[in-house]
Design a protein around this motif. Structure first.
Motif, short mmCIF file in Angstrom:
data_model
loop_
_atom_site.label_atom_id
_atom_site.label_comp_id
_atom_site.label_asym_id
_atom_site.label_seq_id
_atom_site.Cartn_x
_atom_site.Cartn_y
_atom_site.Cartn_z
N UNK A 252 -65.78 -9.25 -6.64
CA UNK A 252 -66.13 -7.84 -6.84
C UNK A 252 -65.79 -7.48 -8.27
N UNK A 253 -66.72 -6.84 -8.96
CA UNK A 253 -66.48 -6.40 -10.33
C UNK A 253 -66.74 -4.91 -10.41
N UNK A 254 -65.69 -4.16 -10.72
CA UNK A 254 -65.81 -2.71 -10.87
C UNK A 254 -65.66 -2.35 -12.34
N UNK A 255 -66.52 -1.49 -12.81
CA UNK A 255 -66.56 -1.18 -14.24
C UNK A 255 -66.14 0.25 -14.53
N UNK A 256 -65.65 0.43 -15.75
CA UNK A 256 -65.16 1.74 -16.18
C UNK A 256 -65.34 1.85 -17.69
N UNK A 257 -65.84 2.99 -18.15
CA UNK A 257 -65.98 3.25 -19.58
C UNK A 257 -65.19 4.49 -19.94
N UNK A 258 -64.70 4.53 -21.16
CA UNK A 258 -63.96 5.71 -21.59
C UNK A 258 -64.40 6.11 -22.99
N UNK A 259 -64.14 7.35 -23.33
CA UNK A 259 -64.60 7.85 -24.63
C UNK A 259 -63.44 8.20 -25.57
N UNK A 260 -62.27 8.45 -25.02
CA UNK A 260 -61.14 8.92 -25.83
C UNK A 260 -60.39 7.73 -26.43
N UNK A 261 -60.45 7.59 -27.73
CA UNK A 261 -59.80 6.45 -28.39
C UNK A 261 -58.28 6.59 -28.40
N UNK B 214 -53.07 -1.07 -24.02
CA UNK B 214 -54.14 -1.21 -25.00
C UNK B 214 -53.93 -2.38 -25.96
N UNK B 215 -52.72 -2.93 -25.97
CA UNK B 215 -52.47 -4.06 -26.87
C UNK B 215 -52.88 -5.39 -26.24
N UNK B 216 -53.30 -5.35 -24.98
CA UNK B 216 -53.72 -6.57 -24.30
C UNK B 216 -55.20 -6.51 -23.97
N UNK B 217 -55.77 -7.66 -23.64
CA UNK B 217 -57.16 -7.64 -23.21
C UNK B 217 -57.34 -8.16 -21.78
N UNK C 53 -59.83 -5.58 -20.61
CA UNK C 53 -60.01 -4.43 -21.48
C UNK C 53 -60.73 -4.86 -22.75
N UNK C 54 -61.81 -4.18 -23.06
CA UNK C 54 -62.54 -4.39 -24.31
C UNK C 54 -62.44 -3.09 -25.11
N UNK C 55 -61.48 -3.04 -26.03
CA UNK C 55 -61.22 -1.79 -26.75
C UNK C 55 -62.37 -1.40 -27.65
N UNK D 84 -62.75 -3.45 -16.84
CA UNK D 84 -63.29 -3.86 -15.56
C UNK D 84 -62.18 -4.42 -14.69
N UNK D 85 -62.38 -4.30 -13.40
CA UNK D 85 -61.46 -4.86 -12.41
C UNK D 85 -62.22 -5.93 -11.63
N UNK D 86 -61.66 -7.12 -11.61
CA UNK D 86 -62.23 -8.23 -10.85
C UNK D 86 -61.35 -8.51 -9.64
N UNK D 87 -61.97 -8.62 -8.50
CA UNK D 87 -61.25 -8.96 -7.28
C UNK D 87 -61.89 -10.25 -6.74
N UNK D 88 -61.05 -11.31 -6.68
CA UNK D 88 -61.62 -12.56 -6.18
C UNK D 88 -60.56 -13.36 -5.43
#
Lengths: 115, 113
Positions: free
Chosen positions: B19-28, B52-55, B66-68, B74-78
Motif C-alpha cells: 500500500x502506498x499513501x501519498x501526501x504533498x505539502x506547501x509550507x517549506x 526533515x533532515x532524513x529521507x 520524504x522528498x523535500x 509517502x507511506x509504504x505498508x508492506x
C-alpha cells in the motif's frame, strides 16, 4: 491506562449552554494540544500548552472558547453560550515536550452535539 | 488554503501487496512529518514519523519517504494486512511546534482479502 484520557466521550447539550471538556494527558508529557474535527472537515488545531502556559490563543474559533491547564497536567476546554456550529469532535493530544521531534498522542475525543 | 494535501480520498489494495499513501505539502517551514491511522470513533493513532533532515524512516512493515525538494512524502505498508484498513492522515509541524499539527484530509485504505 497510560494513554490520553478525555471526558466526557459524548456530550449533547442545548444551544446557549456552557460546556466543559476535560483532557488528562499521558503522565510526564509537558506539551498538550487541543484540536477539533467538524463533520466533513479535517482536524483543526485550536491551542497548545507548554506546562501551564498557552502562549498563543489565536487558534481558538471565537471568544466563547477558553482553555486552561493547571498543575501541568489536566486541561479543560470551555465553550460558553454554545452554538450549533460548535458541534464537532474535540480531540486532545500530548507529547513529551514541545519540540518538533516528539509525536503527539491523541485521546479518543469528546463528541459534542449542540441541539 | 490546504498546506497538507492527500489527493486520494480512498485506496483499495489486495492483502499481501504494498500500500502506498501519498501526501504533498506547501509550507517549506514544516520540519517534522507524521502519519496517523484512525478507526471510527477513536482518536488518531501515531504510526511513524520523519524529520526533515532524513529521507527515509522504517519501522517494521511501515516506511515513510520524504522528498523535500518535491515537498512530497509517502507511506509504504508492506505486506498489507486486513487490520490495516483505516483512514490514514498525513500531518506536519514546523520548528518549535507552536502551531500544532497541520493535517491532510485523510485517505481511506481498504485492504481486500
Amino acid at each position: 491506562g497510560a494513554g490520553v484520557s478525555q471526558s466526557p466521550s459524548n456530550k449533547v447539550t442545548e444551544k446557549g449552554k456552557d460546556v466543559e471538556l476535560r483532557c488528562d494527558p499521558i503522565s510526564g508529557h509537558t506539551a498538550l494540544y487541543w484540536y477539533r474535527q467538524s463533520l466533513g472537515q479535517g482536524l483543526e488545531f485550536l491551542i497548545y500548552f507548554q506546562g501551564n502556559s498557552a502562549p498563543d490563543k489565536s487558534g481558538l474559533p471565537s471568544d466563547r472558547f477558553s482553555a486552561e491547564r493547571t498543575g501541568g497536567s489536566v486541561s479543560t476546554l470551555t465553550i460558553q453560550r454554545t452554538q450549533q456550529e460548535d458541534s464537532a469532535v474535540y480531540l486532545c493530544a500530548s507529547s513529551l515536550r514541545q519540540t518538533t521531534n516528539q509525536p503527539q498522542h491523541f485521546g479518543d475525543g469528546t463528541r459534542l452535539s449542540i441541539l | 488554503d490546504q498546506q497538507v494535501k492527500q489527493n486520494s480520498p480512498s485506496l483499495s489494495v489486495q492483502e499481501g501487496r504494498i500500500s502506498i499513501l501519498n501526501c504533498d505539502y506547501t509550507n517549506s517551514m514544516f520540519d517534522y512529518f507524521l502519519w496517523y491511522k484512525k478507526y471510527p470513533a477513536e482518536g488518531p493513532t501515531f504510526l511513524i514519523s520523519i524529520s526533515s533532515i532524513k529521507d527515509k524512516n522504517e519501522d517494521g512493515r511501515f516506511t515513510v519517504f520524504l522528498n523535500k525538494s518535491a515537498k512530497h512524502l509517502s507511506l509504504h505498508i508492506v505486506p498489507s494486512q486486513p487490520g490495516d484498513s483505516a483512514v490514514y492522515f498525513c500531518a506536519a509541524i514546523g520548528l518549535g511546534g507552536a502551531d500544532g499539527l497541520t493535517f491532510g484530509k485523510g485517505t481511506h485504505l481498504i485492504i481486500q482479502p
